[in-house]
Design a protein around this motif. Structure first.
Motif, PDB file in Angstrom:
ATOM      1  N   PHE B  81       0.820  -1.202   0.000  1.00 55.79           N
ATOM      2  CA  PHE B  81       0.000   0.000   0.000  1.00 55.79           C
ATOM      3  C   PHE B  81       0.856   1.255   0.000  1.00 55.79           C
ATOM      4  O   PHE B  81       2.002   1.247   0.445  1.00 55.79           O
ATOM      5  N   SER B  83       0.561   3.766   1.916  1.00 60.60           N
ATOM      6  CA  SER B  83       0.913   4.126   3.296  1.00 60.60           C
ATOM      7  C   SER B  83       1.672   2.994   3.989  1.00 60.60           C
ATOM      8  O   SER B  83       1.887   3.046   5.185  1.00 60.60           O
ATOM      9  N   ALA B  85       0.935   0.522   5.414  1.00 63.98           N
ATOM     10  CA  ALA B  85      -0.049  -0.235   6.184  1.00 63.98           C
ATOM     11  C   ALA B  85       0.575  -1.363   6.986  1.00 63.98           C
ATOM     12  O   ALA B  85      -0.014  -2.429   7.155  1.00 63.98           O
ATOM     13  N   LEU B  86       1.778  -1.128   7.513  1.00 61.59           N
ATOM     14  CA  LEU B  86       2.366  -2.116   8.422  1.00 61.59           C
ATOM     15  C   LEU B  86       1.575  -2.090   9.722  1.00 61.59           C
ATOM     16  O   LEU B  86       1.017  -1.066  10.097  1.00 61.59           O
ATOM     17  N   PHE B  87       1.537  -3.222  10.413  1.00 62.37           N
ATOM     18  CA  PHE B  87       0.830  -3.264  11.689  1.00 62.37           C
ATOM     19  C   PHE B  87       1.747  -2.658  12.756  1.00 62.37           C
ATOM     20  O   PHE B  87       2.785  -3.245  13.079  1.00 62.37           O
ATOM     21  N   PRO B  88       1.381  -1.491  13.305  1.00 64.08           N
ATOM     22  CA  PRO B  88       2.329  -0.756  14.158  1.00 64.08           C
ATOM     23  C   PRO B  88       2.625  -1.452  15.482  1.00 64.08           C
ATOM     24  O   PRO B  88       3.655  -1.217  16.087  1.00 64.08           O
ATOM     25  N   HIS B  89       1.697  -2.309  15.944  1.00 66.74           N
ATOM     26  CA  HIS B  89       1.881  -2.943  17.245  1.00 66.74           C
ATOM     27  C   HIS B  89       2.631  -4.267  17.115  1.00 66.74           C
ATOM     28  O   HIS B  89       2.780  -4.984  18.089  1.00 66.74           O
ATOM     29  N   MET B  90       3.083  -4.590  15.917  1.00 69.44           N
ATOM     30  CA  MET B  90       3.828  -5.837  15.716  1.00 69.44           C
ATOM     31  C   MET B  90       5.240  -5.521  15.236  1.00 69.44           C
ATOM     32  O   MET B  90       5.457  -4.548  14.519  1.00 69.44           O
ATOM     33  N   PHE B  98       2.312 -12.770  10.135  1.00 71.71           N
ATOM     34  CA  PHE B  98       0.847 -12.712  10.124  1.00 71.71           C
ATOM     35  C   PHE B  98       0.217 -13.571   9.015  1.00 71.71           C
ATOM     36  O   PHE B  98      -0.591 -14.452   9.277  1.00 71.71           O
ATOM     37  N   GLY B  99       0.650 -13.306   7.788  1.00 71.71           N
ATOM     38  CA  GLY B  99       0.082 -14.022   6.651  1.00 71.71           C
ATOM     39  C   GLY B  99       0.359 -15.522   6.699  1.00 71.71           C
ATOM     40  O   GLY B  99      -0.456 -16.332   6.254  1.00 71.71           O
ATOM     41  N   ARG B 146       6.395  -8.478   3.422  1.00 69.80           N
ATOM     42  CA  ARG B 146       5.163  -9.043   3.985  1.00 69.80           C
ATOM     43  C   ARG B 146       4.252  -9.570   2.876  1.00 69.80           C
ATOM     44  O   ARG B 146       3.575 -10.581   3.039  1.00 69.80           O
ATOM     45  N   ALA B 147       4.241  -8.830   1.761  1.00 65.24           N
ATOM     46  CA  ALA B 147       3.398  -9.274   0.647  1.00 65.24           C
ATOM     47  C   ALA B 147       3.992 -10.495  -0.047  1.00 65.24           C
ATOM     48  O   ALA B 147       3.264 -11.356  -0.536  1.00 65.24           O
TER      49      ALA B 147
END
Lengths: 271, 367
Positions: B81, B83, B85-90, B98-99, B146-147
């Motif tokens: 994305f 932005s 869109a990384l998960f900030p709390h991880m 995650f995936g 991540r993708a």
């Protein structure tokens, strides 16, 4: 050179402003400090001069069954309000932020109405309503609902602002990685709005613990919340036990603020 | 083999027709850019492929599989994305994990794949960091990792470089392209930056107002634009209006213009008398001071049979750009032409010049 036009160096106006702010703070904090001081006073009356340091009024407080019952009752009501609002306040915020379309602003207004309508009016309205539906004030449910209604906006507003500041592409990223709706909520959305939920809940608890009008009108027979018990007590007594109770309340509020700061940070407090 | 087929999709929001019959076939392992100004429908197209939007009509196929109605999580895509869109709390590792957890990959396998992909994006040792502790470029590479770690069948990138500064953006273009070629993953890349699309893509889809203006390789689009709007959007270009005077073979034409007759190249099948615009890129024009060339003012444009055109004009503006000087030359017809010349050999404003360009370096656009 006149006034505050100089850049870095402190002018007389800067100093005056500092003094003014300090004066306002002293004015606001003084009664609180006074109450705490009086609660440790060994004298018989809630008055100056201080006679000596003593914990006897705290002792009196904790050996008074009525105060203990009232404290427990207040905690129970406040805790229930907090838990219920944690769920419905969060759900409502999600609905308004995500799914409400045309009527969004009106729904938001209705949700925050308990903050805007004077508490006593909310109390009277609920009282009429409870009698109309034959609950009356025979049960604790009346006062409980009153507390939930009045503290609801605190959770709603805090979670709304957390959602507003949340980048939704994180949810899309989770979906693209294969997570379903529930998993996305649990592992991505919920952690992001958690500070808002915690802050809202602590507000709800402190406010509920402190409410007077609602409790006065809606309380069931034979049970008093702490503010009501304190009010009753002060009508006939004027000893520092009241100050001890006040100190206890102040302590609880400070504890709540401390918890917010330590868990989510006071900077996350935005409306 | 087509890895991804977009088949006549339409999308409306109320009265706005966002996508009009968009069809794009994308081959296995191809890097395809959707290029266009904002509001042209490129992002909506990407979101339809991802499953965040559902087209009103038309189909989207991944290989043979119709995914038009599938939810995003059922599509086997990796998405980057704007932005990030990384998960900030991880942490970085948790973001990548995650995936894999969703796909129920065994823990040992997970660790190996995370380590592999971190090495691939050159972020070894960053696994314990939180996104806020990383620079923009590093966050970008985590998003990419991540993708990719879930080994999706399609990689979707939504203006991933838009938030980076210019130097880093240039670096990341080649980084992403190189990575994509090593992994061999079919990729769709949304951008409004034509230079980015040019250097990264196998194919470019130029979009405008919900339709496809042109679909082709970067070279085709740059040298053989389908329309004036494509020519204008991709790089700088000059146009001279004229009429087809004569067709010469497959794609050669003689065009009658106010500056004289010009030999030009164009799409087959233009009929005599048709109104056209001759497009010439500034870098394909060479200049000589009129005095030196010995040409007469307003001389006939085409030098017979050579395929070379010569136009006379006068310099009206000269801008120093470091690697080149950009000249604005006013032709006898009144048209202004932009020309790149060597920066060390400047021509003065007001000087008479002869512009020279080959017929094969021109392209005719229907006007």
């Amino acid at each position: 050179m006149t006034g505050a036009t100089s850049g870095v160096e402190k002018t007389i106006w800067d100093r005056l402003f500092t003094v003014l702010v300090a004066a306002i703070y002293i004015f606001l904090m003084f009664p609180i400090v006074l109450v705490v001081l009086l609660s440790f006073n060994s004298g018989e009356f809630l008055a100056f001069p201080l006679e000596g340091f003593s914990l006897r009024w705290f002792e009196a407080l904790f050996s008074n069954k009525r105060f203990l019952d009232a404290t427990l009752y207040s905690i129970q009501i406040a805790a229930t309000s907090t838990i219920v609002n944690a769920v419905i306040g969060t759900l409502a915020a999600i609905y308004v932020a995500r799914h409400a379309t045309v009527a969004r602003d009106y729904i938001r207004l209705i949700m925050t109405a308990p903050l805007l309508v004077p508490e006593i009016l909310t109390a009277i309205a609920l009282l009429f309503y409870f009698y109309e539906i034959r609950i009356g004030t025979d049960y604790s449910i009346g006062i409980q609902i009153g507390h939930i209604v009045v503290t609801f906006p605190y959770v709603f507003l805090n979670v709304s602002s957390a959602l507003f500041n949340f980048d939704r592409s994180q949810e899309e990223a989770a979906r693209s990685l294969g997570a379903g709706g529930w998993m996305t909520f649990r592992r991505v959305t919920l952690p992001a709005i958690k500070p808002g939920i915690i802050t809202g809940c602590l507000f709800a608890f402190v406010i509920s613990f402190d409410i007077f009008n609602i409790s006065l009108l809606l309380k069931s027979l034979g049970s008093n919340t702490l503010p009501l018990e304190l009010f009753d007590y002060l009508r006939f007594n004027f000893d520092p036990t009241a100050a001890a109770i006040a100190s206890l309340s102040i302590f609880m509020t400070f504890a709540a603020i401390l918890i917010i700061d330590r868990t989510v940070g006071l900077r996350s407090l935005r409306f | 083999m087509t890895a991804l087929t977009i088949d006549r999709i339409n999308k409306r929001y109320g009265n706005l027709h966002i996508l009009k019959d968009i069809s794009i076939p994308i081959g296995q392992g191809e890097f395809v850019s959707l290029l266009g100004p904002s509001g042209c429908g490129k992002t909506t197209t990407l979101r339809c492929i991802a499953g965040f939007e559902r087209p009103d009509t038309g189909r989207i196929l991944f290989g043979e599989r119709d995914v038009t109605r599938a939810l995003p999580e059922q599509r086997d895509i990796g998405m980057v994305f704007q932005s990030y869109a990384l998960f900030p709390h991880m942490t970085v590792a948790e973001n990548l994990s995650f995936g894999l957890e969703v796909r129920k990959v065994a823990p040992a396998d997970r660790q190996r794949r995370i380590a592999d992909v971190l090495a691939m994006v050159r972020l070894e040792g960053y696994d314990k960091r939180y996104p806020r502790e990383l620079s923009g470029g590093q966050q970008q590479r985590v998003a990419l990792a991540r993708a990719l770690v879930i080994e999706p069948s399609v990689l979707l990138l939504d203006e991933p470089l838009a938030n980076l500064d210019a130097t880093l953006r240039d670096e990341m273009r080649f980084f992403i392209r190189d990575l994509q070629q090593r992994v061999g993953i079919t990729s769709i890349y949304v951008t409004h930056d034509q230079a980015e699309a040019m250097v990264m893509s196998d194919k470019i889809v130029v979009m405008n107002a919900g339709t496809i203006s042109q679909f082709g390789s970067p070279r085709e689009i740059y040298e053989r634009p389908a329309s004036q709007s494509v020519a204008g959007f991709i790089g700088r270009s000059n146009t001279i209006s004229g009429k087809i005077a004569e067709a010469l073979g497959q794609d050669g034409y003689k065009v009658e213009t106010p500056c004289g007759s010009i030999g030009a190249t164009g799409p087959a099948g233009l009929s005599k008398g048709a109104e056209v615009k001759i497009m010439i890129r500034p870098e394909n024009i060479s200049t000589r001071s009129q005095a030196a060339s010995g040409h007469q003012q307003g001389a006939g444009a085409e030098e017979a049979g050579s395929g070379e055109n010569v136009l006379a004009g006068s310099v009206v503006n000269s801008v120093y750009q470091g690697s080149a000087n950009q000249l604005a030359v006013k032709l006898g017809s009144g048209d202004r032409v932009i020309v790149d010349v060597n920066g060390r050999n400047p021509l003065e404003v007001g000087e008479q010049v002869a512009l020279r360009f080959a017929a094969r370096d021109t392209w005719l656009l229907a006007s």
